[in-house]
Design an enzyme around this catalytic site. Structure first.
Site, mmCIF file in Angstrom:
data_model
loop_
_atom_site.group_PDB
_atom_site.id
_atom_site.type_symbol
_atom_site.label_atom_id
_atom_site.label_comp_id
_atom_site.label_asym_id
_atom_site.label_seq_id
_atom_site.Cartn_x
_atom_site.Cartn_y
_atom_site.Cartn_z
ATOM 1 N N TYR A 72 0.835 -1.206 0.000
ATOM 2 C CA TYR A 72 0.000 0.000 0.000
ATOM 3 C C TYR A 72 0.871 1.257 0.000
ATOM 4 O O TYR A 72 0.580 2.227 -0.703
ATOM 5 C CB TYR A 72 -0.924 0.000 1.223
ATOM 6 N N ASP A 125 -9.791 18.222 -24.560
ATOM 7 C CA ASP A 125 -11.175 18.337 -24.051
ATOM 8 C C ASP A 125 -11.322 18.041 -22.558
ATOM 9 O O ASP A 125 -12.095 18.711 -21.875
ATOM 10 C CB ASP A 125 -12.186 17.538 -24.891
ATOM 11 N N ALA A 217 1.124 14.397 -22.432
ATOM 12 C CA ALA A 217 0.773 13.055 -22.918
ATOM 13 C C ALA A 217 1.721 12.567 -24.026
ATOM 14 O O ALA A 217 2.132 11.414 -24.039
ATOM 15 C CB ALA A 217 -0.669 13.046 -23.413
HETATM 16 N N1 F0G Z 1 -4.195 15.553 -22.464
HETATM 17 C C1 F0G Z 1 -4.103 15.197 -23.751
HETATM 18 C C2 F0G Z 1 -3.302 16.023 -24.697
HETATM 19 C C3 F0G Z 1 -4.754 14.049 -24.192
HETATM 20 O O1 F0G Z 1 -4.667 13.713 -25.474
HETATM 21 C C4 F0G Z 1 -5.499 13.278 -23.272
HETATM 22 C C5 F0G Z 1 -6.211 12.080 -23.681
HETATM 23 C C6 F0G Z 1 -5.550 13.690 -21.933
HETATM 24 C C7 F0G Z 1 -4.884 14.839 -21.561
HETATM 25 C C8 F0G Z 1 -6.328 12.934 -20.889
HETATM 26 O O2 F0G Z 1 -5.690 11.738 -20.586
HETATM 27 O O3 F0G Z 1 -7.265 9.932 -21.339
HETATM 28 O O4 F0G Z 1 -5.385 9.473 -19.755
HETATM 29 O O5 F0G Z 1 -7.350 10.758 -19.011
HETATM 30 N N2 F0G Z 1 -6.400 11.801 -24.870
HETATM 31 C C9 F0G Z 1 -7.027 10.608 -25.395
HETATM 32 C C10 F0G Z 1 -7.181 10.760 -26.868
HETATM 33 C C11 F0G Z 1 -8.254 10.171 -24.705
HETATM 34 O O6 F0G Z 1 -7.853 9.908 -27.462
HETATM 35 O O7 F0G Z 1 -6.634 11.697 -27.448
HETATM 36 P P1 F0G Z 1 -6.473 10.412 -20.151
#
Ligand code: F0G
Length: 458
Positions: A72, A125, A217
């Site tokens: 944990y 988004d 990401a």
């Molecule tokens: N930021 C970016 C630039 C992303 O592309 C995503 C997710 C996230 C944050 C959120 O991350 O999915 O791990 O919670 N993008 C995916 C896509 C879902 O299909 O572009 P997450």
């Protein structure tokens, strides 16, 4: 003879995928209320919905899964992840989270308040969702070139420094918790941000005493583009470039499902102890204790290994090369796609592809449906449905670009799959003038409607 491109890996395990008939797909799509998220994966032949969590882990990553320490508190998996993050990003403090949006939730809970302003380059988004959910405002400062798919520009993810300075100058900086720079910029088409721009944004932020956070990401893909496109970086390693990139940030949120090549995982990292301390409270509330944050030990171990693999030049060259190959095929067929090609996906310009579909009838969604019906290929709409309604006026928002995204999972599909996708889209392109009716929304959620929207043919 110049040797052709070849993958720097071989395949040790395979997963069968199933073809279907057009009649079956028509039935399934109707049952899915024309929302491709509602399809069962077995109803899809080539799945380009996302590159998130859909990559193939390596033998070393699977080995790390077996070595996961499920304690944990204070597990060795946590320390592996901490060491990898320190080595690759330079950040001393980190909090694991179960994915990228969880990192946003934890960090923004500590930093973003009602009425705040968060400037950035076309916020993703979920990022925008987490800002607007807190009754704060996301202001897009992306360069104008990004909004014309036909303009060639090496770094369409760049922020316009004038737009950014206007925001900083004309607002109370106490209301600007940070600037968020998304590398690469997913919403603008997987487009990179140059090192020069990262440096300039940081200098401007320092001038106004505002912090800079990277939504990271696809930070390694961004570094690859800096290496191959930006003067002065050709001889640097990806890791050196990544280190320099993060030197211009105060912290980062990360969806590890992309460039760390794991199926689940994320984290926050920062150089500031006070930011870490503030976020820690929300980590424990929402995600879990500080040394696992919603992940199992095995997930953290595989993630640490993935961070190393994802920042190797050979891997990135293969990965981005495959995306380019698809882009070049589509271009050869005359199909309008975002130029230059993105790092993780090819973005098809639906307004140019389907000139007979009105914006209110969602051209990119219409194209996504047509491509699925044609060949069982699932892409995703990056257009007006994704853009949601304005939180104040509740009017539909029509973004400048209406795109069909074909996201390529890492190490998952072959070059023949790219040929298949391109031929399928060409068949739709050849009959594009006969496509005259789009979709109307029959049901939608108040935020992030994209995932659960229900549609019907007009
Ligand atoms: N930021 C970016 C630039 C992303 O592309 C995503 C997710 C996230 C944050 C959120 O991350 O999915 O791990 O919670 N993008 C995916 C896509 C879902 O299909 O572009 P997450």
């Amino acid at each position: 003879m110049k040797l052709p491109f070849a993958e720097a890996y071989r395949i040790k395990m395979v997963e069968p995928i199933k073809k279907s008939t057009k009649e079956e797909r028509q039935q399934w799509l109707k049952e899915a209320k024309y929302n491709l998220f509602n399809l069962k994966s077995e109803q899809v032949f080539v799945d380009l919905l996302t590159d998130s969590g859909t990559g193939a882990m390596s033998d070393k990553q699977w080995s790390e899964m077996m070595l996961g320490d499920e304690s944990y508190a204070g597990s060795s998996s946590y320390y592996k992840m901490k060491a990898a993050i320190k080595e690759i990003t330079g950040f001393d403090y980190f909090l694991p989270t179960h994915q990228g949006r969880a990192a946003e939730n934890v960090l923004f809970s500590a930093t973003v308040k009602e009425g705040d302003i968060v400037p950035g380059n076309s916020h993703f988004d979920t990022t925008k969702g987490h800002i607007e959910f807190r009754k704060a405002h996301a202001i897009d400062c992306t360069i104008d070139e990004a909004f014309d798919t036909s303009i060639e520009h090496d770094f369409k993810g760049n922020l316009d420094l004038n737009k950014l300075e206007d925001v900083l100058k004309n607002n109370d900086v106490a209301k600007i918790p940070f600037i968020i720079v998304t590398v690469t910029c997913n919403t603008a088409g997987g487009q990179p941000v140059s090192m020069q721009n990262l440096k300039d944004v940081k200098a401007l932020a320092d001038k106004y005493n505002v912090k800079v956070i990277f939504d990271s990401a696809r930070f390694a893909e961004n570094a690859y583009f800096i290496k191959v496109r930006e003067e002065g970086y050709a001889d640097k390693t990806i890791r050196e470039i990544v280190k320099e990139m993060f030197s211009y940030a105060d912290g980062m949120t990360m969806s590890s499902k992309k460039d760390a090549i794991v199926n689940i995982g994320g984290f926050i990292a920062t150089r500031h102890k006070e930011m870490f301390d503030e976020a820690s409270v929300f980590s424990i509330l929402y995600e879990g204790y500080l040394t696992y944050g919603g992940l199992s030990g095995r997930d953290m171990s595989a993630l640490a290994q993935g961070l190393y693999e994802g920042t190797e030049f050979d891997f990135l060259e293969n990965r981005i090369g495959q995306v380019e190959y698809l882009g070049a095929k589509l271009t050869e067929y005359g199909i309008p796609v975002q130029r230059p090609f993105g790092g993780h996906a090819i973005f098809v310009d639906a307004l140019k592809f389907l000139p007979n579909i009105k914006r209110e009838e969602f051209p990119a969604q219409t194209l996504a449906a047509e491509l699925y019906l044609e060949a069982g290929v699932r892409g995703v709409e990056i257009g007006a449905i994704l853009a949601d309604r304005d939180p104040v006026t509740r009017e539909n928002r029509y973004p400048e670009l209406e795109l069909l995204r074909l996201a390529i999972p890492r190490r998952t599909y072959t070059y023949n799959h790219m040929e298949y996708i391109a031929a399928a889209l060409k068949n739709v392109y050849d009959r594009r003038m006969e496509i005259t009716k789009g979709f109307k929304i029959t049901h939608e959620a108040p935020v992030l409607r994209h995932f659960t929207v229900e549609l019907d043919r007009v």
